[in-house]
Design a protein around this motif. Structure first.
Motif, mmCIF file in Angstrom:
data_model
loop_
_atom_site.group_PDB
_atom_site.id
_atom_site.type_symbol
_atom_site.label_atom_id
_atom_site.label_comp_id
_atom_site.label_asym_id
_atom_site.label_seq_id
_atom_site.Cartn_x
_atom_site.Cartn_y
_atom_site.Cartn_z
ATOM 1 N N PRO A 103 36.538 42.374 50.789
ATOM 2 C CA PRO A 103 35.834 43.589 50.536
ATOM 3 C C PRO A 103 35.350 44.014 51.605
ATOM 4 O O PRO A 103 34.774 43.565 52.651
ATOM 5 C CB PRO A 103 34.805 43.423 49.244
ATOM 6 C CG PRO A 103 34.675 41.851 49.602
ATOM 7 C CD PRO A 103 35.757 41.087 50.041
ATOM 8 N N GLY A 104 35.046 45.466 51.711
ATOM 9 C CA GLY A 104 34.004 45.962 52.607
ATOM 10 C C GLY A 104 32.746 45.694 52.178
ATOM 11 O O GLY A 104 32.334 44.762 51.535
ATOM 12 N N MET A 105 31.676 46.676 52.464
ATOM 13 C CA MET A 105 30.427 46.907 51.939
ATOM 14 C C MET A 105 30.464 46.377 50.310
ATOM 15 O O MET A 105 31.094 47.109 49.636
ATOM 16 C CB MET A 105 29.701 48.154 52.251
ATOM 17 C CG MET A 105 28.198 48.046 51.595
ATOM 18 S SD MET A 105 27.216 49.322 52.208
ATOM 19 C CE MET A 105 26.802 48.663 53.774
ATOM 20 N N LEU A 106 29.751 45.369 49.752
ATOM 21 C CA LEU A 106 29.635 45.114 48.398
ATOM 22 C C LEU A 106 28.711 46.221 47.869
ATOM 23 O O LEU A 106 27.451 46.437 48.093
ATOM 24 C CB LEU A 106 29.177 43.754 48.234
ATOM 25 C CG LEU A 106 30.332 42.849 48.569
ATOM 26 C CD1 LEU A 106 29.625 41.448 48.424
ATOM 27 C CD2 LEU A 106 31.449 43.080 47.633
ATOM 28 N N ILE A 107 29.062 47.010 46.698
ATOM 29 C CA ILE A 107 28.125 47.971 45.879
ATOM 30 C C ILE A 107 27.575 47.279 44.666
ATOM 31 O O ILE A 107 28.328 46.708 43.682
ATOM 32 C CB ILE A 107 28.845 49.239 45.894
ATOM 33 C CG1 ILE A 107 29.345 49.710 46.929
ATOM 34 C CG2 ILE A 107 28.001 50.274 44.970
ATOM 35 C CD1 ILE A 107 28.413 50.101 48.018
ATOM 36 N N GLY A 108 26.352 47.335 44.615
ATOM 37 C CA GLY A 108 25.685 46.720 43.328
ATOM 38 C C GLY A 108 24.203 46.308 43.476
ATOM 39 O O GLY A 108 23.823 46.034 44.580
ATOM 40 N N PRO A 109 23.528 46.144 42.379
ATOM 41 C CA PRO A 109 21.854 45.837 42.624
ATOM 42 C C PRO A 109 21.809 44.461 43.017
ATOM 43 O O PRO A 109 22.306 43.457 42.517
ATOM 44 C CB PRO A 109 21.613 45.755 40.949
ATOM 45 C CG PRO A 109 23.001 45.786 40.322
ATOM 46 C CD PRO A 109 24.045 46.122 41.091
ATOM 47 N N ARG A 110 21.105 44.278 44.076
ATOM 48 C CA ARG A 110 20.896 42.986 44.813
ATOM 49 C C ARG A 110 19.624 42.589 44.093
ATOM 50 O O ARG A 110 18.419 43.288 43.868
ATOM 51 C CB ARG A 110 20.455 43.235 46.432
ATOM 52 C CG ARG A 110 21.705 43.648 47.121
ATOM 53 C CD ARG A 110 22.597 42.338 47.143
ATOM 54 N NE ARG A 110 23.763 42.475 48.195
ATOM 55 C CZ ARG A 110 24.446 41.708 48.622
ATOM 56 N NH1 ARG A 110 24.476 40.384 48.365
ATOM 57 N NH2 ARG A 110 25.628 42.104 49.541
ATOM 58 N N THR A 111 19.514 41.208 44.025
ATOM 59 C CA THR A 111 17.867 40.490 43.737
ATOM 60 C C THR A 111 17.368 40.096 45.130
ATOM 61 O O THR A 111 18.064 40.085 46.153
ATOM 62 C CB THR A 111 18.156 39.353 43.010
ATOM 63 O OG1 THR A 111 19.092 38.591 43.600
ATOM 64 C CG2 THR A 111 18.949 39.845 41.491
ATOM 65 N N GLY A 112 16.150 39.643 45.053
ATOM 66 C CA GLY A 112 15.389 39.148 46.230
ATOM 67 C C GLY A 112 14.769 40.180 46.990
ATOM 68 O O GLY A 112 14.754 41.292 46.691
#
Length: 236
Positions: A152-161
């Motif tokens: 995949p290219g840039m991953l879209i979604g909510p990051r934790t941390g």
């Protein structure tokens, strides 16, 4: 889990963006999943899986005991997350990944599914992409009947941390940027983590042999199989 009960699909990298999306998908997807992590994690409502907890140094041994038919690896870090230490980055994105894959193959796994990156190339001058490419090449040599590599290219979604302002800005702008990524550049388009997770579930246990590389368009196509089933499952 007893040694007499091999798992169909074992996920390594359960606490990351994609791993979390895979676990969430088990709430409605018909899949037998075990996930391996270094610590207990909060489960989404309705998630159905077996959680295996061990120190990363013990992950290969845990994988051998699980004897998965398919190993899915969504494991990775960033240079920033390891304080700019290139060796620490390589220890996770290459060494640990290969150790887990080798253990699965020695335990009889037929298939490996690896989440890599658009542009992965062992010969790249970009350190991140060269490590990703070397990791792909190493897994190809382990003797799995089938290897599926998701790029995949840039991953879209909510990051934790910790907050990642640059990455957040990239996610916001990605729909506009994707419009200009045409032809051979389409393989660099962004992909929702949810779609990558669904593609992993769609590929698990796939027939056929050899090495298969999946770019964003392929990932979206694969994901629709699982997401459509989920929508059907939820229908009254």
């Amino acid at each position: 889990m007893s040694d007499a009960e091999p798992v169909p699909l074992l996920l390594v990298g359960a606490t990351g963006l994609i791993g979390s999306a895979v676990i969430e998908a088990t709430a409605t997807a018909d899949v037998q999943l075990a996930a391996l992590a270094r610590r207990e994690i909060a489960m989404p409502a309705g998630a159905r899986l077996e959680m295996l907890v061990a120190d990363p140094a013990q992950w290969p041994a845990a994988i051998v005991r699980a004897r998965p038919a398919t190993l899915a690896i969504a494991l990775g870090t960033t240079i920033k997350a390891v304080g700019g230490d290139a060796r620490a980055f390589r220890a996770v994105d290459h060494d640990l990944v290969i150790a887990c894959a080798r253990a699965a193959r020695e335990a009889g796994a037929r298939q490996a599914i690896l989440v890599s990156s658009a542009g992965a190339d062992a010969a790249s001058r970009n350190f991140y992409l060269s490590v990703k490419g070397e990791t792909e090449a190493a897994i190809n040599k382990l003797g799995f009947a089938r290897v599926d590599i998701l790029r995949p290219g840039m991953l879209i979604g909510p990051r934790t941390g910790p907050s990642r302002p640059a990455e957040r800005a990239g996610q916001i702008l990605s729909p506009l940027i994707d419009l200009f990524l045409r032809g051979s550049l389409a393989r660099y388009r962004s992909v929702p983590a949810r779609a990558v997770a669904a593609a992993i579930l769609a590929l698990a246990g796939a027939e056929g042999r050899g090495r298969h590389v999946h770019y964003p368009a392929d990932i979206h196509s694969l994901s629709r199989r699982v997401l459509t089933l989920k929508a059907t499952y939820r229908a009254p």
